[in-house]
Design a protein around this motif. Structure first.
Motif, PDB file in Angstrom:
ATOM      1  N   LYS A   1       0.826  -1.206   0.000  1.00 48.89           N
ATOM      2  CA  LYS A   1       0.000   0.000   0.000  1.00 48.89           C
ATOM      3  C   LYS A   1       0.864   1.262   0.000  1.00 48.89           C
ATOM      4  N   GLN A   2       2.088   1.146   0.516  1.00 45.46           N
ATOM      5  CA  GLN A   2       2.980   2.294   0.619  1.00 45.46           C
ATOM      6  C   GLN A   2       4.410   1.833   0.348  1.00 45.46           C
ATOM      7  N   ILE A   3       5.206   2.709  -0.290  1.00 45.26           N
ATOM      8  CA  ILE A   3       6.612   2.424  -0.570  1.00 45.26           C
ATOM      9  C   ILE A   3       7.461   3.468   0.145  1.00 45.26           C
ATOM     10  N   ILE A   4       8.479   3.006   0.872  1.00 44.63           N
ATOM     11  CA  ILE A   4       9.385   3.905   1.587  1.00 44.63           C
ATOM     12  C   ILE A   4      10.800   3.727   1.042  1.00 44.63           C
ATOM     13  N   ASP A   5      11.495   4.849   0.860  1.00 42.29           N
ATOM     14  CA  ASP A   5      12.885   4.805   0.418  1.00 42.29           C
ATOM     15  C   ASP A   5      13.784   4.377   1.571  1.00 42.29           C
ATOM     16  N   ARG A   6      14.676   3.457   1.303  1.00 39.11           N
ATOM     17  CA  ARG A   6      15.587   2.959   2.329  1.00 39.11           C
ATOM     18  C   ARG A   6      16.397   4.074   2.980  1.00 39.11           C
ATOM     19  N   ARG A   7      16.682   5.120   2.234  1.00 36.37           N
ATOM     20  CA  ARG A   7      17.476   6.219   2.792  1.00 36.37           C
ATOM     21  C   ARG A   7      16.797   6.859   4.001  1.00 36.37           C
ATOM     22  N   ASP A   8      15.472   6.760   4.049  1.00 38.22           N
ATOM     23  CA  ASP A   8      14.747   7.313   5.195  1.00 38.22           C
ATOM     24  C   ASP A   8      15.016   6.524   6.474  1.00 38.22           C
ATOM     25  N   PHE A   9      15.573   5.331   6.329  1.00 38.94           N
ATOM     26  CA  PHE A   9      15.837   4.470   7.486  1.00 38.94           C
ATOM     27  C   PHE A   9      17.323   4.400   7.833  1.00 38.94           C
ATOM     28  N   GLU A  10      18.152   5.145   7.143  1.00 33.17           N
ATOM     29  CA  GLU A  10      19.585   4.987   7.349  1.00 33.17           C
ATOM     30  C   GLU A  10      20.162   5.948   8.387  1.00 33.17           C
ATOM     31  N   GLU A  11      19.342   6.885   8.857  1.00 29.83           N
ATOM     32  CA  GLU A  11      19.790   7.719   9.972  1.00 29.83           C
ATOM     33  C   GLU A  11      19.810   6.868  11.245  1.00 29.83           C
ATOM     34  N   PRO A  12      20.782   7.072  12.115  1.00 32.13           N
ATOM     35  CA  PRO A  12      20.831   6.265  13.348  1.00 32.13           C
ATOM     36  C   PRO A  12      19.509   6.330  14.112  1.00 32.13           C
ATOM     37  N   ALA A  13      19.057   5.198  14.590  1.00 31.19           N
ATOM     38  CA  ALA A  13      17.787   5.123  15.299  1.00 31.19           C
ATOM     39  C   ALA A  13      17.930   5.648  16.724  1.00 31.19           C
ATOM     40  N   ARG A  14      16.915   6.383  17.178  1.00 30.05           N
ATOM     41  CA  ARG A  14      16.834   6.704  18.595  1.00 30.05           C
ATOM     42  C   ARG A  14      16.364   5.459  19.342  1.00 30.05           C
ATOM     43  N   PRO A  15      16.571   5.382  20.642  1.00 31.17           N
ATOM     44  CA  PRO A  15      16.145   4.184  21.381  1.00 31.17           C
ATOM     45  C   PRO A  15      14.682   3.836  21.159  1.00 31.17           C
ATOM     46  N   LEU A  16      13.828   4.879  21.148  1.00 31.16           N
ATOM     47  CA  LEU A  16      12.419   4.698  20.839  1.00 31.16           C
ATOM     48  C   LEU A  16      11.976   5.821  19.913  1.00 31.16           C
ATOM     49  N   GLU A  17      11.167   5.477  18.917  1.00 29.24           N
ATOM     50  CA  GLU A  17      10.615   6.479  18.008  1.00 29.24           C
ATOM     51  C   GLU A  17       9.097   6.317  17.973  1.00 29.24           C
ATOM     52  N   LYS A  18       8.444   7.101  17.150  1.00 31.54           N
ATOM     53  CA  LYS A  18       6.994   7.022  17.042  1.00 31.54           C
ATOM     54  C   LYS A  18       6.562   5.609  16.680  1.00 31.54           C
ATOM     55  N   GLN A  19       5.524   5.113  17.373  1.00 30.89           N
ATOM     56  CA  GLN A  19       5.027   3.761  17.108  1.00 30.89           C
ATOM     57  C   GLN A  19       4.230   3.743  15.800  1.00 30.89           C
ATOM     58  N   ILE A  20       4.671   2.904  14.865  1.00 26.97           N
ATOM     59  CA  ILE A  20       4.046   2.861  13.537  1.00 26.97           C
ATOM     60  C   ILE A  20       3.607   1.452  13.155  1.00 26.97           C
ATOM     61  N   TRP A  21       4.480   0.456  13.398  1.00 27.14           N
ATOM     62  CA  TRP A  21       4.285  -0.871  12.814  1.00 27.14           C
ATOM     63  C   TRP A  21       3.776  -1.885  13.843  1.00 27.14           C
ATOM     64  N   ALA A  22       2.726  -2.610  13.464  1.00 28.53           N
ATOM     65  CA  ALA A  22       2.294  -3.737  14.289  1.00 28.53           C
ATOM     66  C   ALA A  22       3.288  -4.884  14.168  1.00 28.53           C
ATOM     67  N   GLY A  23       3.845  -5.046  12.983  1.00 30.04           N
ATOM     68  CA  GLY A  23       4.808  -6.113  12.740  1.00 30.04           C
ATOM     69  C   GLY A  23       5.780  -5.730  11.648  1.00 30.04           C
ATOM     70  N   VAL A  24       6.886  -6.449  11.592  1.00 37.22           N
ATOM     71  CA  VAL A  24       7.926  -6.202  10.593  1.00 37.22           C
ATOM     72  C   VAL A  24       8.481  -7.544  10.134  1.00 37.22           C
ATOM     73  N   VAL A  25       8.711  -7.663   8.825  1.00 36.19           N
ATOM     74  CA  VAL A  25       9.542  -8.738   8.281  1.00 36.19           C
ATOM     75  C   VAL A  25      10.838  -8.078   7.833  1.00 36.19           C
ATOM     76  N   ASP A  26      11.940  -8.423   8.504  1.00 36.72           N
ATOM     77  CA  ASP A  26      13.220  -7.771   8.203  1.00 36.72           C
ATOM     78  C   ASP A  26      14.178  -8.740   7.543  1.00 36.72           C
ATOM     79  N   THR A  27      14.670  -8.350   6.370  1.00 35.66           N
ATOM     80  CA  THR A  27      15.636  -9.158   5.623  1.00 35.66           C
ATOM     81  C   THR A  27      17.009  -8.499   5.583  1.00 35.66           C
ATOM     82  N   VAL A  28      17.174  -7.374   6.265  1.00 35.80           N
ATOM     83  CA  VAL A  28      18.357  -6.527   6.074  1.00 35.80           C
ATOM     84  C   VAL A  28      19.300  -6.545   7.263  1.00 35.80           C
ATOM     85  N   GLY A  29      18.757  -6.449   8.487  1.00 37.37           N
ATOM     86  CA  GLY A  29      19.595  -6.396   9.673  1.00 37.37           C
ATOM     87  C   GLY A  29      20.183  -5.019   9.910  1.00 37.37           C
TER      88      GLY A  29
END
Length: 326
Positions: free
Chosen positions: A195-223
């Motif tokens: 339903k939605q496409i996100i650019d990977r570059r939006d995820f490459e900034e270092p993560a804060r310990p907690l961010e806004k809750q968005i996803w009920a679940g994730v399938v991660d193939t990247v690590g």
């Protein structure tokens, strides 16, 4: 005589070539198979190019997947003429694999070809599809239903990711696909059900310990930092099924998502998955994958084209599944 892609090592460099081999060169095993199709996975790409320490002994025939017909069997479970599938078990790493016209394998590693599939379709699914199904089942077992909220799939353009997008969409989930090739692959991912496409570059900034809750679940193939970012955005009591390390095997995160939001990190492995679990997952794949998947998300190549495709897949330049016709 039969043709095979053979990996050899000279001065710590992996060399791949098409060779003619004889039956008596095949490794030990209970069942000899005429291979109809194999497939190219990311792990195969690492093995063939030598970019990863995948192969444990040389010479090696790569190919962690195959579908074919039994030529002869010393195990009562399989008879001449049976159609079978193999994924995982270290085949193509420590035991000659599927990128050859013949293979000799242990009967314990095989699964009967599921009814409703032919060999080519089975390899369009392959390890990638089996892994994706196991990830989806892990989320379901963790109580992540479509009503809980959107589900993110990282590395969505790859083999596991594209099947995961398809399966989740077929099950009624609101799927968001994360990819580094939005313009190139966005339309295909939309067709597969995102339903939605996100650019990977939006995820490459270092993560804060907690961010806004968005996803009920994730399938991660990247690590690595992609997984860390996803964990920081998972809803309370959400879950992440992690199965890949295309972005790295590190995990720069904190315990915060786990102890403050009750997030579950679910490790998924298809390589050593037991027979009953494999067979059930294959049956679900037959039931869930639409005919359009086989038309949209796969390409067929010859054995001669494999080394070039292997280089491409390790550089993130392959979309969907690559099937090898033997």
């Amino acid at each position: 005589m039969f043709k095979a892609l053979v990996l050899e090592q000279q001065e710590k460099t992996t060399l791949a070539s098409i060779q003619s081999l004889q039956d008596d060169q095949l490794p030990e095993g209970d069942v000899t198979i005429a291979v109809d199709y194999s497939s190219l996975n990311y792990k195969d790409g690492l093995a063939i190019t030598g970019k990863g320490r995948i192969v444990r002994q040389f010479p090696m025939v790569p190919g962690i997947d195959l579908a074919g017909t039994v030529l002869n069997s010393q195990d009562a479970r399989y008879q001449e003429g049976d159609n079978v599938v193999l994924t995982g078990w270290g085949v193509g790493e420590g035991h000659w694999g599927g990128m050859a016209e013949k293979a000799r394998l242990k009967a314990d590693w095989l699964v009967p070809l599921p009814k409703g599939l032919d060999g080519k379709q089975a390899m369009m699914i392959g390890t990638a599809g089996l892994t994706a199904m196991l990830c989806v089942q892990a989320l379901q077992d963790a109580g992540i239903t479509p009503e809980k909220g959107p589900v993110l799939v990282t590395g969505a353009s790859g083999g596991v990711g594209s099947v995961a997008v398809t399966l989740l969409a077929e099950l009624g989930y609101d799927v968001t696909a994360l990819t580094g090739r939005v313009e190139e692959n966005g339309p295909l991912l939309t067709q597969l059900g995102a339903k939605q496409i996100i650019d990977r570059r939006d995820f490459e900034e270092p993560a804060r310990p907690l961010e806004k809750q968005i996803w009920a679940g994730v399938v991660d193939t990247v690590g690595s930092k992609i997984l860390a970012k996803a964990l920081a955005q998972v809803d309370y009591e959400g879950a992440v099924a992690a199965c890949g390390l295309a972005g790295g095997f590190d995990l720069p995160t904190t315990v915060m998502p786990f102890i403050l939001r009750g997030v579950n990190l679910l490790g998924v492995d298809s390589v050593m998955s037991p027979f009953e679990k494999r067979q059930a997952a294959w049956q679900r794949l037959v039931e869930l994958l639409p005919a359009s998947y086989y038309e949209q998300a796969c390409q067929e190549v010859s054995l001669d084209e494999v080394p070039t495709k292997a280089e491409a897949i390790t550089n993130g330049q392959v979309t969907g599944r690559v099937v090898i016709k033997l």
